[in-house]
Design a protein around this motif. Sequence first.
Motif, PDB file in Angstrom:
ATOM      1  N   SER A 101      -4.321   5.660  -9.565  1.00 48.52           N
ATOM      2  CA  SER A 101      -5.500   4.819  -9.815  1.00 48.52           C
ATOM      3  C   SER A 101      -5.071   3.428 -10.293  1.00 48.52           C
ATOM      4  CB  SER A 101      -6.405   5.487 -10.852  1.00 48.52           C
ATOM      5  OG  SER A 101      -7.489   4.660 -11.167  1.00 48.52           O
ATOM      6  N   GLY A 102      -4.089   3.378 -11.193  1.00 52.84           N
ATOM      7  CA  GLY A 102      -3.577   2.097 -11.676  1.00 52.84           C
ATOM      8  C   GLY A 102      -2.946   1.262 -10.578  1.00 52.84           C
ATOM      9  N   LEU A 103      -2.229   1.918  -9.667  1.00 52.31           N
ATOM     10  CA  LEU A 103      -1.618   1.209  -8.532  1.00 52.31           C
ATOM     11  C   LEU A 103      -2.686   0.650  -7.592  1.00 52.31           C
ATOM     12  CD1 LEU A 103       1.267   3.718  -7.833  1.00 52.31           C
ATOM     13  CD2 LEU A 103       1.581   1.289  -8.440  1.00 52.31           C
ATOM     14  N   ALA A 104      -3.722   1.452  -7.335  1.00 52.10           N
ATOM     15  CA  ALA A 104      -4.818   0.988  -6.472  1.00 52.10           C
ATOM     16  C   ALA A 104      -5.523  -0.197  -7.125  1.00 52.10           C
ATOM     17  CB  ALA A 104      -5.798   2.122  -6.193  1.00 52.10           C
ATOM     18  N   PRO A 137      -7.227  -4.422 -13.686  1.00 54.29           N
ATOM     19  CA  PRO A 137      -6.429  -3.675 -14.656  1.00 54.29           C
ATOM     20  C   PRO A 137      -6.660  -2.167 -14.469  1.00 54.29           C
ATOM     21  CG  PRO A 137      -8.392  -4.539 -15.705  1.00 54.29           C
ATOM     22  CD  PRO A 137      -8.372  -5.086 -14.295  1.00 54.29           C
ATOM     23  N   PRO A 138      -5.765  -1.329 -15.017  1.00 57.76           N
ATOM     24  CA  PRO A 138      -5.975   0.116 -14.930  1.00 57.76           C
ATOM     25  C   PRO A 138      -7.301   0.516 -15.557  1.00 57.76           C
ATOM     26  CG  PRO A 138      -3.793  -0.368 -15.788  1.00 57.76           C
ATOM     27  CD  PRO A 138      -4.546  -1.670 -15.728  1.00 57.76           C
ATOM     28  N   GLU A 186       7.478   7.688  -5.035  1.00 55.92           N
ATOM     29  CA  GLU A 186       6.805   7.088  -3.878  1.00 55.92           C
ATOM     30  C   GLU A 186       5.299   7.235  -4.033  1.00 55.92           C
ATOM     31  OE1 GLU A 186       7.442   9.164  -0.116  1.00 55.92           O
ATOM     32  OE2 GLU A 186       8.021  10.929  -1.258  1.00 55.92           O
ATOM     33  N   TYR A 187       4.600   6.360  -3.315  1.00 53.82           N
ATOM     34  CA  TYR A 187       3.145   6.464  -3.261  1.00 53.82           C
ATOM     35  C   TYR A 187       2.653   5.831  -1.973  1.00 53.82           C
ATOM     36  CZ  TYR A 187       2.861   1.542  -4.709  1.00 53.82           C
ATOM     37  OH  TYR A 187       2.982   0.178  -4.793  1.00 53.82           O
ATOM     38  N   ASN A 188       1.428   6.202  -1.612  1.00 52.72           N
ATOM     39  CA  ASN A 188       0.757   5.594  -0.477  1.00 52.72           C
ATOM     40  C   ASN A 188      -0.715   5.472  -0.864  1.00 52.72           C
ATOM     41  OD1 ASN A 188      -0.765   5.275   2.025  1.00 52.72           O
ATOM     42  ND2 ASN A 188       1.198   5.623   3.039  1.00 52.72           N
ATOM     43  N   ILE A 189      -1.167   4.257  -1.087  1.00 51.00           N
ATOM     44  CA  ILE A 189      -2.539   4.037  -1.543  1.00 51.00           C
ATOM     45  C   ILE A 189      -3.538   4.397  -0.457  1.00 51.00           C
ATOM     46  CG2 ILE A 189      -4.206   2.285  -2.289  1.00 51.00           C
ATOM     47  CD1 ILE A 189      -1.870   0.997  -3.838  1.00 51.00           C
ATOM     48  N   ARG A 190      -3.253   4.042   0.794  1.00 49.05           N
ATOM     49  CA  ARG A 190      -4.190   4.370   1.880  1.00 49.05           C
ATOM     50  C   ARG A 190      -4.357   5.876   2.043  1.00 49.05           C
ATOM     51  NH1 ARG A 190      -1.606   0.021   5.102  1.00 49.05           N
ATOM     52  NH2 ARG A 190      -2.955  -1.783   4.806  1.00 49.05           N
ATOM     53  N   GLU A 191      -3.247   6.606   1.989  1.00 45.59           N
ATOM     54  CA  GLU A 191      -3.310   8.063   2.136  1.00 45.59           C
ATOM     55  C   GLU A 191      -3.623   8.765   0.818  1.00 45.59           C
ATOM     56  OE1 GLU A 191       0.208   9.510   4.077  1.00 45.59           O
ATOM     57  OE2 GLU A 191      -0.070   8.167   5.780  1.00 45.59           O
ATOM     58  N   ARG A 192      -3.597   8.006  -0.295  1.00 41.93           N
ATOM     59  CA  ARG A 192      -3.895   8.519  -1.636  1.00 41.93           C
ATOM     60  C   ARG A 192      -2.955   9.667  -2.000  1.00 41.93           C
ATOM     61  NH1 ARG A 192      -6.593   5.484  -4.978  1.00 41.93           N
ATOM     62  NH2 ARG A 192      -7.628   7.250  -5.923  1.00 41.93           N
ATOM     63  N   THR A 193      -1.636   9.393  -1.874  1.00 40.73           N
ATOM     64  CA  THR A 193      -0.607  10.352  -2.252  1.00 40.73           C
ATOM     65  C   THR A 193       0.375   9.692  -3.211  1.00 40.73           C
ATOM     66  OG1 THR A 193       0.819   9.753  -0.393  1.00 40.73           O
ATOM     67  CG2 THR A 193      -0.731  11.579  -0.038  1.00 40.73           C
ATOM     68  N   LEU A 194       1.050  10.528  -4.004  1.00 36.72           N
ATOM     69  CA  LEU A 194       2.017  10.010  -4.965  1.00 36.72           C
ATOM     70  C   LEU A 194       2.985  11.130  -5.318  1.00 36.72           C
ATOM     71  CD1 LEU A 194       1.489   7.711  -7.921  1.00 36.72           C
ATOM     72  CD2 LEU A 194       2.348   9.978  -8.439  1.00 36.72           C
ATOM     73  N   THR A 195       4.251  10.772  -5.533  1.00 34.23           N
ATOM     74  CA  THR A 195       5.264  11.701  -6.035  1.00 34.23           C
ATOM     75  C   THR A 195       5.923  11.063  -7.247  1.00 34.23           C
ATOM     76  OG1 THR A 195       5.692  12.553  -3.817  1.00 34.23           O
ATOM     77  CG2 THR A 195       7.368  12.987  -5.487  1.00 34.23           C
ATOM     78  N   ALA A 196       5.896  11.783  -8.367  1.00 41.42           N
ATOM     79  CA  ALA A 196       6.488  11.313  -9.621  1.00 41.42           C
ATOM     80  C   ALA A 196       7.439  12.379 -10.137  1.00 41.42           C
ATOM     81  CB  ALA A 196       5.391  11.029 -10.645  1.00 41.42           C
ATOM     82  N   GLU A 197       8.211  12.032 -11.174  1.00 37.52           N
ATOM     83  CA  GLU A 197       9.143  12.966 -11.788  1.00 37.52           C
ATOM     84  C   GLU A 197       9.029  12.918 -13.298  1.00 37.52           C
ATOM     85  OE1 GLU A 197      13.059  11.851 -10.457  1.00 37.52           O
ATOM     86  OE2 GLU A 197      12.782  12.856  -8.524  1.00 37.52           O
ATOM     87  N   CYS A 257       0.812  -1.214   0.000  1.00 40.45           N
ATOM     88  CA  CYS A 257       0.000   0.000   0.000  1.00 40.45           C
ATOM     89  C   CYS A 257       0.840   1.257   0.000  1.00 40.45           C
ATOM     90  CB  CYS A 257      -0.945   0.012   1.199  1.00 40.45           C
ATOM     91  SG  CYS A 257      -2.237  -1.231   1.033  1.00 40.45           S
ATOM     92  N   SER A 258       2.088   1.141   0.437  1.00 41.03           N
ATOM     93  CA  SER A 258       2.947   2.310   0.417  1.00 41.03           C
ATOM     94  C   SER A 258       4.319   1.854  -0.031  1.00 41.03           C
ATOM     95  CB  SER A 258       2.920   2.966   1.785  1.00 41.03           C
ATOM     96  OG  SER A 258       4.099   2.945   2.439  1.00 41.03           O
ATOM     97  N   TRP A 259       5.020   2.741  -0.735  1.00 33.65           N
ATOM     98  CA  TRP A 259       6.282   2.352  -1.339  1.00 33.65           C
ATOM     99  C   TRP A 259       7.104   3.598  -1.585  1.00 33.65           C
ATOM    100  CZ3 TRP A 259       8.177   3.686  -6.178  1.00 33.65           C
ATOM    101  CH2 TRP A 259       9.247   2.921  -6.670  1.00 33.65           C
ATOM    102  N   ALA A 260       8.409   3.486  -1.441  1.00 32.52           N
ATOM    103  CA  ALA A 260       9.345   4.550  -1.803  1.00 32.52           C
ATOM    104  C   ALA A 260      10.524   3.891  -2.493  1.00 32.52           C
ATOM    105  CB  ALA A 260       9.795   5.326  -0.578  1.00 32.52           C
TER     106      ALA A 260
END
Length: 162
Positions: free
Chosen positions: A78-81, A88-89, A33-44, A4-7
């Motif tokens: 959304s795809g990760l969740a 599927p996404p 990183e992302y956190n599905i429970r908190e519904r946050t994500l950081t991308a580049e 549910c969460s990953w960095a």
Amino acid sequence: MSVCSWAGIMEKDELSTLLPHKGKMLLLSRLREYNIRERTLTAECDISGSCIFYDPELGGLPSWVCFEFMAQSISILSGLAGREAGLPPKPGFILSVSNMELKLPVLKPGTTAVIQIREDCRIDLVYTFDCEVLLGDRPAAAAKLTVMDVDDIRKWEQEHGN
């Protein structure tokens, strides 16, 4: 095992499995990183002259492209969740963009945009996200995006018109 969460670093090849954008339309370079429970994500996104939106007259990307960075980041979350649920996404729709602030006129090649999203509200299949794009420590753009997931886009179009 559920994650549910990953960095760490998830590169573009794996990102392409999480959203419908492919080829030059997949703008994001990596997921940090992302956190599905908190519904946050950081991308580049690495800004380069090979980007489909590169404007030689500006010498970079127009800042409105930050909107697409935000939308793709939401789609990846959304795809990760969905992946966590064994699904599927899903395709999605952008329903509104509000409070859009473009703080830099151009995103220059050789820089990296950092996109941060956080879900603010959810009602059924409609989600609102607070989004921000940074170039280094400088804010480049911010907005609130309201989106909707759909299970089957063709069925939705039939039920709601084209």
